[in-house]
Design a protein around this motif. Sequence first.
Motif, PDB file in Angstrom:
ATOM      1  N   LEU A   1       0.832  -1.207   0.000  1.00  0.00           N
ATOM      2  CA  LEU A   1       0.000   0.000   0.000  1.00  0.00           C
ATOM      3  C   LEU A   1       0.864   1.254   0.000  1.00  0.00           C
ATOM      4  N   GLU A   2       1.992   1.195   0.699  1.00  0.00           N
ATOM      5  CA  GLU A   2       2.892   2.346   0.707  1.00  0.00           C
ATOM      6  C   GLU A   2       3.419   2.621  -0.702  1.00  0.00           C
ATOM      7  N   ALA A   3       3.783   1.566  -1.436  1.00  0.00           N
ATOM      8  CA  ALA A   3       4.256   1.743  -2.811  1.00  0.00           C
ATOM      9  C   ALA A   3       3.139   2.288  -3.705  1.00  0.00           C
ATOM     10  N   LEU A   4       1.931   1.780  -3.513  1.00  0.00           N
ATOM     11  CA  LEU A   4       0.802   2.263  -4.310  1.00  0.00           C
ATOM     12  C   LEU A   4       0.472   3.714  -3.976  1.00  0.00           C
ATOM     13  N   ALA A   5       0.672   4.097  -2.723  1.00  0.00           N
ATOM     14  CA  ALA A   5       0.424   5.487  -2.339  1.00  0.00           C
ATOM     15  C   ALA A   5       1.396   6.406  -3.054  1.00  0.00           C
ATOM     16  N   ASP A   6       2.652   5.979  -3.194  1.00  0.00           N
ATOM     17  CA  ASP A   6       3.625   6.791  -3.929  1.00  0.00           C
ATOM     18  C   ASP A   6       3.192   6.953  -5.380  1.00  0.00           C
ATOM     19  N   GLN A   7       2.677   5.882  -5.968  1.00  0.00           N
ATOM     20  CA  GLN A   7       2.188   5.974  -7.339  1.00  0.00           C
ATOM     21  C   GLN A   7       1.012   6.951  -7.433  1.00  0.00           C
ATOM     22  N   ALA A   8       0.161   6.910  -6.415  1.00  0.00           N
ATOM     23  CA  ALA A   8      -1.016   7.782  -6.441  1.00  0.00           C
ATOM     24  C   ALA A   8      -0.613   9.251  -6.388  1.00  0.00           C
ATOM     25  N   THR A   9       0.424   9.574  -5.609  1.00  0.00           N
ATOM     26  CA  THR A   9       0.847  10.973  -5.521  1.00  0.00           C
ATOM     27  C   THR A   9       1.479  11.450  -6.815  1.00  0.00           C
ATOM     28  N   LEU A  10       1.973  10.526  -7.641  1.00  0.00           N
ATOM     29  CA  LEU A  10       2.563  10.893  -8.933  1.00  0.00           C
ATOM     30  C   LEU A  10       1.558  10.833 -10.066  1.00  0.00           C
ATOM     31  N   ASP A  11       0.316  10.529  -9.761  1.00  0.00           N
ATOM     32  CA  ASP A  11      -0.709  10.407 -10.790  1.00  0.00           C
ATOM     33  C   ASP A  11      -0.932  11.767 -11.466  1.00  0.00           C
ATOM     34  N   THR A  12      -1.005  11.745 -12.791  1.00  0.00           N
ATOM     35  CA  THR A  12      -1.180  13.000 -13.532  1.00  0.00           C
ATOM     36  C   THR A  12      -2.636  13.387 -13.705  1.00  0.00           C
ATOM     37  N   SER A  13      -3.560  12.555 -13.270  1.00  0.00           N
ATOM     38  CA  SER A  13      -4.970  12.908 -13.385  1.00  0.00           C
ATOM     39  C   SER A  13      -5.306  14.045 -12.427  1.00  0.00           C
ATOM     40  N   PRO A  14      -6.396  14.796 -12.689  1.00  0.00           N
ATOM     41  CA  PRO A  14      -6.740  15.937 -11.832  1.00  0.00           C
ATOM     42  C   PRO A  14      -6.950  15.483 -10.398  1.00  0.00           C
ATOM     43  N   PRO A  15      -6.401  16.200  -9.422  1.00  0.00           N
ATOM     44  CA  PRO A  15      -6.564  15.824  -8.018  1.00  0.00           C
ATOM     45  C   PRO A  15      -7.991  16.052  -7.564  1.00  0.00           C
ATOM     46  N   PRO A  16      -8.416  15.357  -6.523  1.00  0.00           N
ATOM     47  CA  PRO A  16      -9.758  15.575  -5.997  1.00  0.00           C
ATOM     48  C   PRO A  16      -9.847  16.941  -5.336  1.00  0.00           C
ATOM     49  N   PRO A  17     -11.074  17.415  -5.100  1.00  0.00           N
ATOM     50  CA  PRO A  17     -11.237  18.726  -4.461  1.00  0.00           C
ATOM     51  C   PRO A  17     -10.529  18.757  -3.121  1.00  0.00           C
ATOM     52  N   PRO A  18      -9.981  19.878  -2.724  1.00  0.00           N
ATOM     53  CA  PRO A  18      -9.299  19.986  -1.429  1.00  0.00           C
ATOM     54  C   PRO A  18     -10.296  19.798  -0.291  1.00  0.00           C
ATOM     55  N   PRO A  19      -9.834  19.322   0.900  1.00  0.00           N
ATOM     56  CA  PRO A  19      -8.441  18.954   1.136  1.00  0.00           C
ATOM     57  C   PRO A  19      -8.135  17.572   0.579  1.00  0.00           C
ATOM     58  N   ALA A  20      -7.028  17.425  -0.123  1.00  0.00           N
ATOM     59  CA  ALA A  20      -6.611  16.132  -0.681  1.00  0.00           C
ATOM     60  C   ALA A  20      -5.484  15.591   0.178  1.00  0.00           C
ATOM     61  N   GLU A  21      -5.444  14.313   0.276  1.00  0.00           N
ATOM     62  CA  GLU A  21      -4.438  13.674   1.126  1.00  0.00           C
ATOM     63  C   GLU A  21      -4.080  12.320   0.556  1.00  0.00           C
ATOM     64  N   SER A  22      -2.812  12.051   0.424  1.00  0.00           N
ATOM     65  CA  SER A  22      -2.386  10.746  -0.081  1.00  0.00           C
ATOM     66  C   SER A  22      -2.442   9.731   1.044  1.00  0.00           C
ATOM     67  N   PHE A  23      -2.318   8.501   0.698  1.00  0.00           N
ATOM     68  CA  PHE A  23      -2.352   7.449   1.693  1.00  0.00           C
ATOM     69  C   PHE A  23      -1.215   6.495   1.420  1.00  0.00           C
ATOM     70  N   PRO A  24      -0.702   5.701   2.362  1.00  0.00           N
ATOM     71  CA  PRO A  24      -1.091   5.693   3.771  1.00  0.00           C
ATOM     72  C   PRO A  24      -0.695   7.003   4.474  1.00  0.00           C
ATOM     73  N   ARG A  25      -1.465   7.401   5.447  1.00  0.00           N
ATOM     74  CA  ARG A  25      -1.186   8.631   6.172  1.00  0.00           C
ATOM     75  C   ARG A  25      -0.317   8.345   7.383  1.00  0.00           C
ATOM     76  N   ALA A  26       0.448   9.342   7.767  1.00  0.00           N
ATOM     77  CA  ALA A  26       1.303   9.161   8.938  1.00  0.00           C
ATOM     78  C   ALA A  26       0.498   9.223  10.231  1.00  0.00           C
ATOM     79  N   TYR A  27      -0.721   9.794  10.161  1.00  0.00           N
ATOM     80  CA  TYR A  27      -1.504   9.994  11.374  1.00  0.00           C
ATOM     81  C   TYR A  27      -2.846   9.281  11.269  1.00  0.00           C
ATOM     82  N   PRO A  28      -3.559   9.201  12.376  1.00  0.00           N
ATOM     83  CA  PRO A  28      -4.871   8.540  12.355  1.00  0.00           C
ATOM     84  C   PRO A  28      -5.880   9.275  11.481  1.00  0.00           C
ATOM     85  N   ALA A  29      -7.089   8.725  11.449  1.00  0.00           N
ATOM     86  CA  ALA A  29      -8.151   9.258  10.599  1.00  0.00           C
ATOM     87  C   ALA A  29      -8.473  10.707  10.960  1.00  0.00           C
ATOM     88  N   PRO A  30      -9.064  11.498  10.040  1.00  0.00           N
ATOM     89  CA  PRO A  30      -9.296  12.926  10.276  1.00  0.00           C
ATOM     90  C   PRO A  30     -10.195  13.225  11.465  1.00  0.00           C
TER      91      PRO A  30
END
Length: 388
Positions: A202-231
Amino acid sequence: MSSSPSESETTPEEYRQRALLFADLGRYDEAASEIAAGLAGAPGDAALLTTLARIHLIADQPAEALIAAERAGALAPEQIGTLVVRAMALTDSRRFGDAAQVAAEVLRRWPDDAFAQRTGAALLSEARNGQEALNAAWSGVRIAPTEAEAHLVLAVVAARLRLFDLAQRAYAEALDLDPAIGDAQRDVGVVRLERRRWAIALEALADQATLDTSPPPPPPAESFPRAYPAPDRPEPAPDAYDPTLGAPGPPGPPPIARPSGPVLDPSADSADGIRQAVLYGTNGVLVAALLTAVMSTVSSGVSRVWAGCIGVVILVAVLVWLSRRLLEPVGTALSRLRTRDRRVAVAAYGTFTAPLLVVGYALVGGLAPLVAAMVVAAVAELLVITRR
C-alpha cells in the motif's frame, strides 16, 4: 534425578518457537539455523518447513522460500498456511499464473474464513488483480468487520484497481481499528508477515497515487497511507512524528541478518524431476521413432514431416515440463547433477539428443538417424531405471 534422553530432547515445536524469537529480532540467519536443527531430527515436519519458507520470504530469498513451501505443501496440502506461503513465494519468484491458481484455491476452500478471504484476495491481486480479488476483499471485511487487516487488504486491492477513494476510506478504517497498522511496513519477524507485506504494497501504491497525472480531488486532498490517524481523531503533537520538521520519528527496524545459504538442498528434488523427465521423454522418442519407421514403408515424405513435427514437440514438452517441475533453472540443476550423479546427467543429455536425432531423420532421411534416436533413448532410460 536426571531426565531421560527423550525428555531432554528439543521438540520440533521448540525449535520453531526459538526461530520465531530470532526472527522477531531480525536475526534471520540464526532463525534459519534453528529450523535446520529441527529439520535434522524431523525432516517431515510441515510446520518447520512453513516457518522456514516465511523466514526466507521476509529475508527476500524467494527461491529458497519456494523450495521450503513446496516441501511443506507436499506434506500438508490441506493446511491454509502452506498454501499462503507457497502463493507468496510463487509471486516473489514472478510465477504469477501459478500464484493466482493457489490464491484462488485458498478462496474456494475457505469461503467463510476471514483470514482465508482477505489473504486470498491480497495474494490474488498481487498475481492477477481484478473483480474477483475485490469481491474476496469485500468478503473478508463482511466476515470480520472489526479486524484491521481486513480493511487493510481492501485498501490494497482497491488501490491496485486505482479505486483510490475506496482505498483511502478502507485504510482510514484500518487505522481506526488498529493505529499500529500505520507502522506495519517496519515490522520484522514472520508472525506478522502478511500484515507487513500488505502495508509495504500500500505504501508503494500510495507513492504511485501521488505521482498520478490525473486531476486531483477537491481539497483537502491527502495521499495514503497517512502518517496519522483518521481525520475525525485528534492529531498528535508535531514532535511525535513529523519528518518535515526534522523530528527523529519512530525507531527503525533492527538490522537484519539474512541466511547466508539455503537450509534445504534443492538437488534431491531436481534429480527426481530430471529422472521423471528422462522416462517421459525417452518413452516418447521410442514410440515416435517406431511409428516413423513404420510410416516410412508407406511414404517417406509423410514420415519425414511427421518426424520433424513430433521431434520438436517432444523436445519442447520435456523442457517446458522441467521448467515447471524444477524449483531452480534447468541449467543450474544439470550443472549440479554432473558432479553428483553422472548417470542421471548423461541420461538427461541423452533425452535432449534423441528428439534431435528424430528431427535429423526429417532433414536427411535414411533409417540411421531413427536407429540412433532409439538407441540413445533406450540407453538413457536404462541409466535411470538401473540406477540404485
